[in-house]
Design a protein around this motif. Structure first.
Motif, PDB file in Angstrom:
ATOM      1  N   SER A 191      33.914 -22.815 -17.407  1.00 15.25           N
ATOM      2  CA  SER A 191      34.979 -22.000 -17.988  1.00 15.25           C
ATOM      3  C   SER A 191      35.304 -21.113 -17.028  1.00 15.25           C
ATOM      4  CB  SER A 191      34.554 -21.143 -19.272  1.00 15.25           C
ATOM      5  OG  SER A 191      33.955 -22.146 -20.215  1.00 15.25           O
ATOM      6  N   VAL A 192      36.567 -20.558 -16.653  1.00 17.18           N
ATOM      7  CA  VAL A 192      37.082 -19.796 -15.587  1.00 17.18           C
ATOM      8  C   VAL A 192      37.865 -18.531 -16.330  1.00 17.18           C
ATOM      9  CG1 VAL A 192      38.083 -19.619 -13.473  1.00 17.18           C
ATOM     10  CG2 VAL A 192      37.011 -21.552 -13.958  1.00 17.18           C
ATOM     11  N   LEU A 193      37.354 -17.297 -16.173  1.00 18.40           N
ATOM     12  CA  LEU A 193      38.072 -16.276 -16.540  1.00 18.40           C
ATOM     13  C   LEU A 193      38.738 -15.528 -15.196  1.00 18.40           C
ATOM     14  CD1 LEU A 193      38.358 -13.883 -18.594  1.00 18.40           C
ATOM     15  CD2 LEU A 193      36.321 -12.561 -17.537  1.00 18.40           C
ATOM     16  N   ASN A 194      39.801 -15.093 -15.423  1.00 16.07           N
ATOM     17  CA  ASN A 194      40.801 -14.162 -14.512  1.00 16.07           C
ATOM     18  C   ASN A 194      41.174 -12.992 -15.070  1.00 16.07           C
ATOM     19  OD1 ASN A 194      42.989 -13.200 -12.753  1.00 16.07           O
ATOM     20  ND2 ASN A 194      43.871 -15.183 -12.477  1.00 16.07           N
ATOM     21  N   TYR A 195      40.503 -12.077 -14.267  1.00 15.90           N
ATOM     22  CA  TYR A 195      40.612 -10.499 -14.774  1.00 15.90           C
ATOM     23  C   TYR A 195      41.156  -9.696 -13.843  1.00 15.90           C
ATOM     24  CZ  TYR A 195      38.688  -6.128 -16.853  1.00 15.90           C
ATOM     25  OH  TYR A 195      38.779  -4.749 -17.468  1.00 15.90           O
ATOM     26  N   GLN A 196      42.584  -9.104 -14.276  1.00 11.81           N
ATOM     27  CA  GLN A 196      43.368  -8.093 -13.073  1.00 11.81           C
ATOM     28  C   GLN A 196      44.150  -7.156 -13.870  1.00 11.81           C
ATOM     29  OE1 GLN A 196      46.413  -9.942 -10.817  1.00 11.81           O
ATOM     30  NE2 GLN A 196      45.831  -8.596  -9.144  1.00 11.81           N
ATOM     31  N   PHE A 197      44.236  -5.950 -13.206  1.00 11.52           N
ATOM     32  CA  PHE A 197      45.205  -5.006 -13.837  1.00 11.52           C
ATOM     33  C   PHE A 197      46.536  -5.373 -13.306  1.00 11.52           C
ATOM     34  CE2 PHE A 197      41.176  -2.745 -14.650  1.00 11.52           C
ATOM     35  CZ  PHE A 197      41.324  -2.287 -15.756  1.00 11.52           C
ATOM     36  N   ILE A 198      47.392  -5.541 -13.827  1.00 11.16           N
ATOM     37  CA  ILE A 198      48.708  -6.215 -13.256  1.00 11.16           C
ATOM     38  C   ILE A 198      49.775  -5.210 -13.321  1.00 11.16           C
ATOM     39  CG2 ILE A 198      48.470  -8.746 -14.145  1.00 11.16           C
ATOM     40  CD1 ILE A 198      50.199  -7.776 -16.394  1.00 11.16           C
ATOM     41  N   ASN A 199      49.607  -3.874 -13.793  1.00 10.26           N
ATOM     42  CA  ASN A 199      50.418  -2.913 -13.609  1.00 10.26           C
ATOM     43  C   ASN A 199      50.214  -1.608 -12.424  1.00 10.26           C
ATOM     44  OD1 ASN A 199      48.715  -1.705 -15.326  1.00 10.26           O
ATOM     45  ND2 ASN A 199      49.927  -0.602 -16.078  1.00 10.26           N
ATOM     46  N   GLN A 200      49.139  -2.128 -11.582  1.00 11.76           N
ATOM     47  CA  GLN A 200      48.565  -1.226 -10.630  1.00 11.76           C
ATOM     48  C   GLN A 200      49.192  -1.504  -9.364  1.00 11.76           C
ATOM     49  OE1 GLN A 200      44.284  -1.052 -10.755  1.00 11.76           O
ATOM     50  NE2 GLN A 200      44.365   0.062 -12.858  1.00 11.76           N
ATOM     51  N   LYS A 201      49.498  -0.326  -8.581  1.00  9.85           N
ATOM     52  CA  LYS A 201      49.755  -0.722  -6.912  1.00  9.85           C
ATOM     53  C   LYS A 201      48.855  -0.855  -6.133  1.00  9.85           C
ATOM     54  CE  LYS A 201      53.612   2.693  -7.864  1.00  9.85           C
ATOM     55  NZ  LYS A 201      53.782   4.114  -7.885  1.00  9.85           N
ATOM     56  N   ASN A 202      49.311  -1.282  -5.072  1.00 16.51           N
ATOM     57  CA  ASN A 202      48.279  -1.545  -3.655  1.00 16.51           C
ATOM     58  C   ASN A 202      47.380  -2.666  -4.052  1.00 16.51           C
ATOM     59  OD1 ASN A 202      49.499   0.708  -2.612  1.00 16.51           O
ATOM     60  ND2 ASN A 202      47.951   1.980  -3.828  1.00 16.51           N
ATOM     61  N   ASN A 203      47.842  -3.965  -4.478  1.00 17.87           N
ATOM     62  CA  ASN A 203      46.964  -4.868  -4.479  1.00 17.87           C
ATOM     63  C   ASN A 203      45.551  -4.790  -5.464  1.00 17.87           C
ATOM     64  OD1 ASN A 203      48.781  -6.532  -2.796  1.00 17.87           O
ATOM     65  ND2 ASN A 203      47.964  -4.944  -1.237  1.00 17.87           N
ATOM     66  N   PRO A 204      45.747  -4.562  -6.638  1.00 22.17           N
ATOM     67  CA  PRO A 204      44.515  -4.671  -7.482  1.00 22.17           C
ATOM     68  C   PRO A 204      43.615  -5.612  -7.266  1.00 22.17           C
ATOM     69  CG  PRO A 204      46.393  -4.783  -8.827  1.00 22.17           C
ATOM     70  CD  PRO A 204      46.975  -4.741  -7.574  1.00 22.17           C
ATOM     71  N   PRO A 205      42.441  -5.530  -7.124  1.00 21.87           N
ATOM     72  CA  PRO A 205      41.643  -6.633  -6.827  1.00 21.87           C
ATOM     73  C   PRO A 205      41.517  -7.745  -8.295  1.00 21.87           C
ATOM     74  CG  PRO A 205      40.204  -4.866  -7.466  1.00 21.87           C
ATOM     75  CD  PRO A 205      41.660  -4.259  -7.268  1.00 21.87           C
ATOM     76  N   ILE A 206      41.231  -9.010  -7.951  1.00 21.43           N
ATOM     77  CA  ILE A 206      41.126  -9.969  -8.983  1.00 21.43           C
ATOM     78  C   ILE A 206      39.866 -10.258  -9.424  1.00 21.43           C
ATOM     79  CG2 ILE A 206      42.000 -12.119  -9.665  1.00 21.43           C
ATOM     80  CD1 ILE A 206      44.483 -11.868  -7.720  1.00 21.43           C
ATOM     81  N   LEU A 207      39.380 -10.382 -10.357  1.00 19.37           N
ATOM     82  CA  LEU A 207      37.931 -10.932 -10.540  1.00 19.37           C
ATOM     83  C   LEU A 207      37.885 -12.119 -11.092  1.00 19.37           C
ATOM     84  CD1 LEU A 207      35.118  -9.035 -12.042  1.00 19.37           C
ATOM     85  CD2 LEU A 207      35.786 -10.932 -13.219  1.00 19.37           C
ATOM     86  N   LEU A 208      37.514 -13.178 -10.731  1.00 24.01           N
ATOM     87  CA  LEU A 208      37.300 -14.545 -11.296  1.00 24.01           C
ATOM     88  C   LEU A 208      35.740 -14.555 -11.841  1.00 24.01           C
ATOM     89  CD1 LEU A 208      39.159 -16.468  -8.547  1.00 24.01           C
ATOM     90  CD2 LEU A 208      40.082 -15.604 -10.941  1.00 24.01           C
ATOM     91  N   CYS A 209      35.596 -15.161 -12.906  1.00 24.19           N
ATOM     92  CA  CYS A 209      34.180 -15.668 -13.408  1.00 24.19           C
ATOM     93  C   CYS A 209      34.225 -17.057 -13.600  1.00 24.19           C
ATOM     94  CB  CYS A 209      33.722 -14.643 -14.618  1.00 24.19           C
ATOM     95  SG  CYS A 209      32.107 -15.030 -15.218  1.00 24.19           S
ATOM     96  N   VAL A 210      33.258 -17.675 -13.007  1.00 25.85           N
ATOM     97  CA  VAL A 210      33.153 -19.087 -13.499  1.00 25.85           C
ATOM     98  C   VAL A 210      31.866 -19.581 -14.019  1.00 25.85           C
ATOM     99  CG1 VAL A 210      33.162 -21.451 -12.437  1.00 25.85           C
ATOM    100  CG2 VAL A 210      34.436 -19.737 -11.299  1.00 25.85           C
ATOM    101  N   GLU A 211      31.654 -19.824 -15.327  1.00 20.64           N
ATOM    102  CA  GLU A 211      30.665 -20.061 -16.029  1.00 20.64           C
ATOM    103  C   GLU A 211      30.484 -21.433 -16.190  1.00 20.64           C
ATOM    104  OE1 GLU A 211      29.004 -17.504 -19.560  1.00 20.64           O
ATOM    105  OE2 GLU A 211      30.266 -19.176 -20.377  1.00 20.64           O
ATOM    106  N   ALA A 212      29.068 -21.953 -15.802  1.00 23.20           N
ATOM    107  CA  ALA A 212      28.986 -23.383 -15.970  1.00 23.20           C
ATOM    108  C   ALA A 212      28.650 -23.705 -17.500  1.00 23.20           C
ATOM    109  CB  ALA A 212      27.492 -23.648 -15.369  1.00 23.20           C
ATOM    110  N   ARG A 213      29.246 -24.769 -18.037  1.00 26.21           N
ATOM    111  CA  ARG A 213      29.279 -25.194 -19.370  1.00 26.21           C
ATOM    112  C   ARG A 213      27.786 -26.335 -19.642  1.00 26.21           C
ATOM    113  NH1 ARG A 213      35.103 -25.760 -21.644  1.00 26.21           N
ATOM    114  NH2 ARG A 213      33.911 -26.207 -23.360  1.00 26.21           N
ATOM    115  N   ALA A 214      27.474 -26.436 -20.773  1.00 22.78           N
ATOM    116  CA  ALA A 214      26.770 -27.645 -21.198  1.00 22.78           C
ATOM    117  C   ALA A 214      27.563 -29.042 -21.042  1.00 22.78           C
ATOM    118  CB  ALA A 214      26.287 -27.240 -22.505  1.00 22.78           C
TER     119      ALA A 214
END
Length: 186
Positions: free
Chosen positions: A163-186
Motif C-alpha cells: 500500500s502506498v500513501l502520498n502526503y503533501q500540502f498542495i497549496n504551499q509555496k517553495n516546493n513543499p516536501p512529498i511524503l511517501l509511505c510504502v507499507e508491506a501487505r500480507a
C-alpha cells in the motif's frame, strides 16, 4: 492540525516500530531520524544508518550519545544496503530524506538511481506491516528528476504486495516536501 511531513513521518513509524526491531535510516544527515529510530527500537533493537558524507556521520555520532550502541553507521551510500545488511535480516521500518544535507554542500544530493536501488533492497527485507518512508525534498538542482523517478517507482509497486500513501500540502509555496509511505501487505 495537519502534521508536517517530518512529524507525519515520525507518527507513521512510531505506530509500527517497537523495542527490538531492526530499522534503517537511509540518509542520516544530521542524525535526527537516526536518534528517533534508536529511541523507538531501544537497547534490544538496531538502527542501520547510511550517508556518503563524513560530516553527516560525525553529526549523527554526536547526536546519538549513548544510543550509538544500538546503531551501525556506514559512511556509504544507501545503494550499498544490499551488500551491508544480510538479505535474511527482517526490517520493520526505514526512512529516507531525499535532497541534500541541511546546512551542507547543496551540490551533494541524493540520486534517483541510487535511491531506487536502496528502495529495492529495503522492500526485499521489509516485514509484513513494515513501512518505508520516503520524504522527497526537490527544490534544488536534480530534485525534480528524482521526485519524478521515485514517484513513478512507488506508483508502479504491485498493490497486492504494497500500500502506498502520498502526503503533501498542495497549496504551499517553495516546493513543499512529498511524503511517501510504502507499507508491506500480507
Amino acid at each position: 492540525m495537519l502534521l508536517t511531513a517530518l512529524r507525519f513521518s515520525h507518527q507513521l513509524l512510531k505506530e509500527i516500530i517497537t523495542a527490538g526491531d531492526q530499522v534503517i535510516d537511509a540518509t542520516m544527515g544530521n542524525g535526527n531520524d537516526t536518534l528517533f529510530l534508536a529511541e523507538l527500537v531501544g537497547a534490544t533493537g538496531h538502527v542501520y544508518g547510511f550517508d556518503i558524507q563524513a560530516q553527516a556521520l560525525k553529526n549523527t555520532r554526536e547526536k546519538l550519545g549513548p544510543a550509538i550502541d544500538q546503531t551501525t553507521l556506514y559512511l556509504a551510500g544507501h545503494e550499498t544496503i544490499e551488500e551491508k545488511i544480510p538479505a535474511e535480516q527482517p526490517i520493520k521500518g526505514a526512512i529516507f530524506n531525499l535532497g541534500y544535507l541541511p546546512k551542507g554542500d547543496k551540490q551533494i544530493i541524493t540520486l534517483p538511481e541510487t535511491t531506487k536501488k536502496a528502495m529495492d533492497a529495503i522492500l526485499k527485507r521489509l516485514v509484513i506491516g513494515g513501512r518505508m518512508i520516503v520524504v522527497i525534498y526537490y527544490g534544488h538542482a536534480g530534485g525534480e528528476a528524482e521526485k519524478h523517478e521515485v514517484l513513478n517507482y512507488c506508483q508502479n509497486l504491485p498493490q497486492e504486495k504494497y500500500s502506498v500513501l502520498n502526503y503533501q500540502f498542495i497549496n504551499q509555496k517553495n516546493n513543499p516536501p512529498i511524503l511517501l509511505c510504502v507499507e508491506a501487505r500480507a
